[in-house]
Each structure stands twice: as structure tokens, then as C-alpha cells.
Design an enzyme around this catalytic site. Structure first.
Site, PDB file in Angstrom:
ATOM      1  CG  ASP A 293      81.402  37.302  49.124  1.00  0.00           C
ATOM      2  OD1 ASP A 293      81.733  36.239  49.684  1.00  0.00           O
ATOM      3  OD2 ASP A 293      80.811  37.314  48.025  1.00  0.00           O
TER       4      ASP A 293
HETATM    5  C1  NOJ Z   1      82.037  33.880  48.017  1.00  0.00           C
HETATM    6  C2  NOJ Z   1      80.675  34.009  47.439  1.00  0.00           C
HETATM    7  O1  NOJ Z   1      80.596  35.177  46.658  1.00  0.00           O
HETATM    8  C3  NOJ Z   1      79.554  34.030  48.465  1.00  0.00           C
HETATM    9  O2  NOJ Z   1      78.331  33.912  47.788  1.00  0.00           O
HETATM   10  C4  NOJ Z   1      79.723  32.953  49.469  1.00  0.00           C
HETATM   11  O3  NOJ Z   1      78.674  33.001  50.423  1.00  0.00           O
HETATM   12  C5  NOJ Z   1      81.060  33.072  50.143  1.00  0.00           C
HETATM   13  N1  NOJ Z   1      82.111  32.982  49.145  1.00  0.00           N
HETATM   14  C6  NOJ Z   1      81.277  32.001  51.211  1.00  0.00           C
HETATM   15  O4  NOJ Z   1      81.412  30.771  50.647  1.00  0.00           O
END
Ligand code: NOJ
Length: 752
Positions: A278
Site C-alpha cells: 500500500d
Molecule cells: C492507500 C489506500 O489504503 C489504498 O486503498 C489505495 O489503493 C492506495 N492508497 C492507492 O491509492
């Protein structure tokens, strides 16, 4: 009680078809991957494992140098193609990028938020919605979506409960499979299919105190029985990628957790796609106190099983780690193989470019909007309907009141893809469209102040107020006032009151310590209720709010969540009876904050509910949810009878067959979500008081009756023993066919 069966993992998904990755001429692809890998420098390998955000002069240069395998957040076919050209025409090895984006509940045609659409219990429709999302995303150059979000959550303080699948692992697994089928279609190589990404692996929704990104400490049994099954459902359905989670699980951060990423995902489940971290999570290992610097963090993540690093560029340390002997090159090669394999399977080497023509023909089409409207209608939950005040007659004068009634941006919810507020039909517009402006009075009443930090509606584009010509909105400069709302209510036959949260008060980094209606909304409600007009409360929110007051004082409560781009039309169809509510709660609805966590599938305790005080519960609150998981009213009534267990005794390799009669005893056609629950009376661990094992949407005309059949494999009745073996216990089980998790007709059966 004896353990009968220790061998198979649960096959929770009866409907699962594996049209996966694995089936697509894999040996051919493997040899192409190996051939390419042989030509790659260590820097190019690290590049394939690196994802950057956005198309910028710097990222384009890095792509040309072979230092990037993926970009996120590049929208529009021309933009996507420009980035892709840098890779395919200007980098040494011409390896295409995979372009990713968050398509959580629709791309431009925005669907209801997932907590809502999960409650539709309509798997074909969820699949269809993700097909639409995939078509729109690919038309805009996106080939990879960071969805489905499969985090079970039992705590509505956690802002991301809105993005997830509620509290039930069986329902979550079914939703996971439907969404993967929808996103990936028949083949991820098709131009209108995307590669899906199961996230956030795993147990992110169990954050302590509901505080986003917070630590999680749960048993291996809870992990396996509650939090993992939806992810397993996605693997069984052939999902291409996973995203590791931010938080630590029992002390080990998700991005560096070998147990979940390798022991379970790869070794037990045989997942052969790739895992992305993430946003910035590899670097965050430093803040976790789990790595000394980015190089250490990169080594720990890739060794644990992460293949691609999202945006923090920590994997640029891979070459030096390999050269200094801190990271075996074989680990890097394996990660690169996984990424390249998905790129080959997705057809990116043959067709790297998006067709710009499709942007004009495939996005926000009437057919797409139709799916959004249907799903919105099926996702709303009718919680209360005293004296059948709903549906409303179209001839009534309706006062439409409240801060969310004409807030287009909030209709879309917190993670609206490329959704634009201007596309959204507000509830006010929908109601005016349905009954004509001469029957509508509008007053906003109060605004909803954003919390400190300026949380707004969550979508970028502002939208002007509706041009419905209704009395009350033409005068946009006048501050909204409770007096205007009371005046409108006094002139009307019925009030429809739109209260809740702004979309930006839910979602990532949007945990709340209260389930209250923010601002002066309750003041507004009290003033309107004092007019003594019948009040229909429509709640728009991303979490259950404290609505005890409304159960006493309003006639009807419709939980609309954030219904998406067709919000107003869907709400109007429901309110005026052109559609009948059928949505159910995917989470137990707490009475108040102090009851959290509350979930239907809790274990039995030694002191279960009893009339005396010496039981598990509170002195000052009943021991139940305000509305149980699975609950939702329709505009008709259904009776349940004649539960018949066709297989009173089953063997471990057999199946449970149960039927029950469901009859529409009301006066309207309606759709009932008929649910099957079981309870294993004595296990090797104390078992949940109920577990969902099946459901069916049944539409019946007044007076019509249907015998509903359920079949559950005995293996799927199992659970984990204390040593984490899957076992099916012998002995007596309870079974219910039910309208929700707290009622139903009951029977028993034996497993022998
Ligand atoms: C952080 C988020 O937790 C996740 O769900 C998301 O896909 C990513 N950022 C990319 O935007």
C-alpha cells in the site's frame, strides 16, 4: 463430539469458477517471462517492481530509463498512452507498464458505496456493476484496479468500513468472487477487462479503537475464520493481484508479514499473481520500528512476499542489496516473474495502448447508469415503516429538508473513482423529477460543518445547486435556516428529512469517535418533528449512526448510505413505490457507541443472555443490536414456515439439504433476502451462535409462496481447531432459514 474431518480447507464459494491466470497457457507465458528476465539488469528488475504516482516529467524519464513497472492515477486514454509509449517505445526492453487506479465503487458511473452494495445480496448485479466499472476504466487507459476491498470490519468508528464488505466472512467471500468475475471478465487480456487487486491483506479492519492504520492484535483463529475467507474467495475466483495492508498484525506490519504473504497466500492458497504494497507502506516500516532505513525496509518487504512497491521508491535499493549479499537475487527474480506474468496474461505486450474512441462511447452510458440505479435501489435498507407511511402517494406535498438533500458530491461517497459531482442526481432532483416541482418544498435547514482539518465531500469537482426551480433553492445566497425548514414542513403533508454525514467524513483516515449526526442536524430534526408532520428520515452515511431517537420519533427510516451517481432517482423510486426496498444490513447496527464491537456471529459465552443481571451484557442497554445483521424491511410482509431438513444426518463428505416455505402475505410484490444460518452446538473451540451459510433473493407476488432450497457441503460447516487444522465436528447443529440473523424458523441436524 468427535473430529470427523481434517483435510480440506473450506470451499466457501459454491459458485466459484476459476478462470484464472493459472489456466491461461501458463507454460508459454513462463518461457516468455524467463527469456525476458535473462536480459534484465538488476536496475531493470528493480524498476519492474516499482510503482510511481502520476505522469510527470520525472516519472516519464524514469520510465524511459527502465526504472518503473507501473504508474497509478493516470487517467484518460491519451495520458495513459503517453506514459505507455515511454515504456514500450523508449525503454531498452520495451516492457509495458501496468496502469492502476482506485475503482472502489465505479469509475465514472459511480455505484453505491461497498458497505451498501454488499447488502444487496445480489451477486449477479454486483458482477454486472464491476463489468461496467472495468469497461469504463479500460476506456480511460486503466488496466488494473485496486479493488475489491475485502476488509471485514466490526467497528463503525473505522472510516473505511464504508469501503468494505461488512462483518460476515461468507457474504464477503461471495462478494469477492462476484467482483473478481466482474472486473476480470472472461479473460484479463480482453480490452474491457481489468486486473483486480484484493486489499488490504489482511485484518486492516480490526484496527484497535477503529483508528485508521492502528495496530491489530487478533488470534490466528479469528484471522482464519473471519478475516481471511473473503481473500480466499478472491483467490479461488482467479484474482490477479493483492495489496498488503498498512497496519501491523500481532506485531508484524502487513507489508513485511511472511506468515500472511507467503505461508498462507502462496504456500497454502497457491496464489500466483503479484502483491503490491500500500501507498508508502514499505517506508513506513521505519515508523513502525521494524526497519532501520529504506534499504532494510525494502529487503524485509520483498523477502516477506511483496513484489511491487507503491510510490515510496524504496525498491531502488534492490540492486545494492543484492550486490552486498543482503538479498538473494532469486527472491528478486521471483517477484519480477510474478509481475511480468500478470503483464503477459493481461495482454499488455500485444496491446499496450488504450483506444481513445472508447472514452466517448463506453463511459457514463444510459445502460451503465441503469445498472447504477438498480444497484442503488437494491442497496438501501428500509429500517422502519410505521403505519406503512411509505411508499408515499405521488399527489402529496412533500417538504424535502436537510443538508444532504441537494448535496451532489456526497451522493457519490468517499472514494468515487473518476466520479464527478455534476453527474450525480441529488435526492431533491430525483423527487422533483418524480412528482413535479409543484408538489415539493425544499429547505436545507442547516449545513454540515466539516471537522477540524477541513474534511469536505471527498470528490474533487464542485457542483452547483440543482436547477429544479423548487421554492427555496432559487434563493441560494440566503443562509439556510431551521425556521425555513419548519415553515416548509408546516405547509407539507409529509417531510422527507435527509440527514447524515458528508462523504468525506468516511473512508480512509476518516475514523470517528462518535456515531452522532455532526453539527446542528439534530436541532433541525427536533424542530421539524415538533411540527407533528409525518417524517421519513433518509440517512446518508458511510457507517451506522446513532438513530435511536429516530426509531421513536419518525415514521420511517431509510438507510440510503451514499447511493452513487443515480442517488436521487433511486431514492425517489423507493420513496414513491416505483421500486420496492430489498437491501439488508451487511453489519449489525449498534444502538450506540458503547456497544461496539457488536456482531451477530459472536461466540457463545458461559453467561449468555438471561433475564437476570449475571450475563454477558450491559446494565443500561439491551444485549442486542438495534437492527441485526441481515435485517431490512420490504413494502410487503413475508412469513417463514415448514422448515424441512432433508438430510437429518450427514456424513463429512455429504451435504446439508434444507428447505423452507416463504410466503408473501402482504399486498405488494417484493423481494425478500432469505438467509440460511447454522450453529455447531459443541466444537473444539466455542462456536459462533450463528453463521451465515447461504442466501437467496426471492421475488414473490402477494399471496405467492415458494419453497426455498439450500445446500451446504458438510466441509463448509467446519472450523479451525486450536492447532489451526480445519475440522468438521460431529454432533448436533442448529439451522435456521431466516429474514435476518436474529430470527427465522429453526431445525436441527447431525453430522456423523
Ligand atoms: C492507500 C489506500 O489504503 C489504498 O486503498 C489505495 O489503493 C492506495 N492508497 C492507492 O491509492
Amino acid at each position: 463430539m468427535r473430529v470427523l474431518h481434517r483435510f480440506f480447507l473450506p470451499s466457501l464459494l459454491l459458485l466459484t469458477t476459476t478462470f484464472a491466470i493459472a489456466q491461461q497457457n501458463s507454460s508459454d507465458i513462463d518461457s516468455k517471462v524467463d527469456a525476458l528476465l535473462k536480459q534484465m539488469t538488476l536496475e531493470e528488475k528493480a524498476g519492474q517492481l516499482t510503482q510511481l504516482a502520476g505522469k510527470t516529467p520525472e516519472s516519464l524519464q524514469a520510465i524511459r530509463e527502465g526504472k518503473v513497472g507501473s504508474l497509478l492515477g493516470v487517467l484518460g486514454a491519451d495520458n495513459a498512452n503517453e506514459a505507455q509509449r515511454a515504456a514500450v517505445e523508449h525503454s531498452r526492453l520495451k516492457i509495458p507498464l501496468i496502469l492502476g487506479f482506485d475503482v472502489i465503487h465505479g469509475y465514472r458511473t459511480v455505484f453505491p458505496v461497498p458497505i451498501a452494495s454488499t447488502g444487496s445480496f445480489d451477486m449477479p448485479l454486483l458482477e454486472q456493476a464491476e463489468r461496467v466499472a472495468a469497461k469504463e476504466a479500460t476506456a480511460s487507459g486503466v488496466k488494473w484496479v485496486f479493488a475489491p476491498m475485502l476488509d471485514i470490519a466490526r467497528d463503525p468508528r473505522w472510516g473505511r468500513i464504508v469501503e468494505g464488505i461488512g462483518e460476515d466472512p461468507y457474504l464477503g467471500s461471495r462478494v469477492a468472487a462476484a467482483k473478481v468475475r466482474g472486473f476480470q471478465g472472461k479473460s484479463i487480456a480482453d480490452p474491457d477487462s481489468v486486473v483486480a487487486c484484493a486489499k488490504h491483506y489482511v485484518a486492516y479492519g480490526a484496527a484497535e479503537g477503529g483508528r485508521d492504520y492502528n495496530t491489530v492484535d487478533i488470534s490466528e483463529q479469528l484471522l482464519r475464520e473471519i478475516y481471511l475467507p473473503p481473500f480466499k474467495g478472491a483467490v479461488d475466483a482467479g484474482i490477479g493481484t493483492f495489496m498488503s495492508s498498512f497496519q501491523d498484525l500481532n506485531g508484524i506490519p502487513g507489508v513485511a508479514n511472511h506468515h500472511t504473504l507467503t505461508d498462507i497466500l502462496r504456500d497454502e492458497w497457491k496464489f500466483n499473481g503479484f502483491v503490491v504494497s500500500d501507498w508508502g507502506a514499505v517506508h513506513e516500516l521505519l515508523a513502525h520500528g521494524f526497519a532501520t532505513d529504506d534499504a532494510d525496509a525494502a529487503a524485509k518487504s520483498i523477502k516477506a512476499g511483496v513484489d511491487m512497491d507503491m510510490v515510496d521508491n524504496a525498491f531502488e535499493h534492490i540492486p545494492e542489496l543484492v550486490r552486498s549479499g543482503k538479498l538473494p537475487e532469486s527472491v528478486v527474480d521471483e517477484a519480477v516473474r510474478r509481475v511480468l506474468r500478470v503483464k503477459f496474461e493481461a495482454g499488455l505486450f500485444e496491446h499496450p495502448y488504450a483506444d481513445p474512441k472508447r472514452e466517448k462511447t463506453d463511459i457514463l452510458t444510459p445502460e451503465n447508469l441503469q445498472v447504477a440505479r438498480k444497484l442503488a435501489q437494491e442497496s438501501m435498507v428500509l429500517l422502519q415503516n410505521k403505519s406503512e407511511v411509505l411508499p408515499l402517494a405521488k399527489t402529496k406535498t412533500v417538504a424535502v429538508i436537510g443538508p444532504l438533500a441537494d448535496d451532489k458530491a456526497s451522493q457519490l461517497g468517499p472514494w468515487a473513482g473518476n466520479g464527478q459531482a455534476i453527474d450525480a442526481v441529488s435526492p431533491l432532483e430525483g423527487i422533483v423529477g418524480k412528482i413535479g416541482k409543484e408538489h415539493v418544498l425544499y429547505a436545507k435547514g442547516v449545513g454540515i460543518p466539516s471537522f477540524e482539518g477541513g474534511l469536505g465531500a471527498g470528490v474533487a469537482s464542485p457542483a452547483p445547486p440543482s436547477a429544479t426551480g423548487v421554492k427555496g433553492i432559487a434563493n441560494t445566497n440566503k443562509p439556510s435556516s431551521i425556521d425555513d425548514a419548519v415553515a416548509a414542513a408546516n405547509k407539507a403533508d409529509v417531510v422527507v428529512l435527509f440527514l447524515g454525514e458528508l462523504a468525506g467524513m468516511t473512508g480512509e483516515a476518516s475514523s470517528r469517535a462518535s456515531l452522532d449526526f455532526p453539527g446542528d442536524q439534530l436541532k433541525l430534526a427536533n424542530a421539524v418533528l415538533a411540527t407533528k408532520k409525518p417524517v421519513v428520515l433518509v440517512v446518508e452515511s458511510g457507517r451506522p449512526l446513532d438513530i435511536r431517537w429516530a426509531t421513536y420519533h419518525t415514521q420511517a427510516i431509510l438507510q440510503a448510505w451514499f447511493p452513487g451517481v443515480q442517488a436521487g432517482n433511486a431514492i425517489a423510486n423507493i420513496l414513491f413505490g416505483d421500486a420496492s426496498p430489498s437491501g439488508r444490513l451487511a453489519i449489525s447496527w449498534p444502538r450506540t457507541l458503547g456497544e461496539i464491537p457488536i456482531y451477530y456471529n459472536h461466540r457463545a459465552t458461559g453467561r449468555p443472555s438471561s433475564p437476570d443481571r449475571w450475563h454477558t451484557g450491559y446494565l443500561d442497554l439491551p444485549n442486542t443490536a438495534l437492527f441485526p445483521f441481515g435485517f431490512g424491511l420490504t413494502y410487503s410482509k413475508f412469513s417463514y414456515s415448514h422448515l424441512a431438513v432433508k438430510t437429518p444426518t450427514i456424513a463429512p463428505d455429504g451435504s446439508l439439504e434444507v428447505t423452507a416455505d416463504v410466503e408473501n402475505t402482504g399486498s405488494r410484490e417484493a423481494t425478500e433476502v432469505v438467509q440460511l444460518y447454522v450453529h455447531d452446538r459443541v466444537g473444539l473451540t466455542s462456536r459462533p451462535v450463528r453463521e451465515l451459510k447461504g442466501f437467496e433473493r426471492v421475488t414473490l407476488r402477494p399471496g405467492e409462496r415458494k419453497t426455498v432450497d439450500f445446500s451446504v457441503k458438510a466441509n463448509d460447516l467446519g472450523s479451525y481447531d486450536p492447532q489451526m487444522h480445519w475440522v468438521v465436528n460431529s454432533g448436533t447443529y442448529d439451522v435456521w432459514v431466516a429474514p435476518d440473523s436474529a430470527s427465522g424458523v429453526a431445525g436441527t441436524f447431525e453430522v456423523k
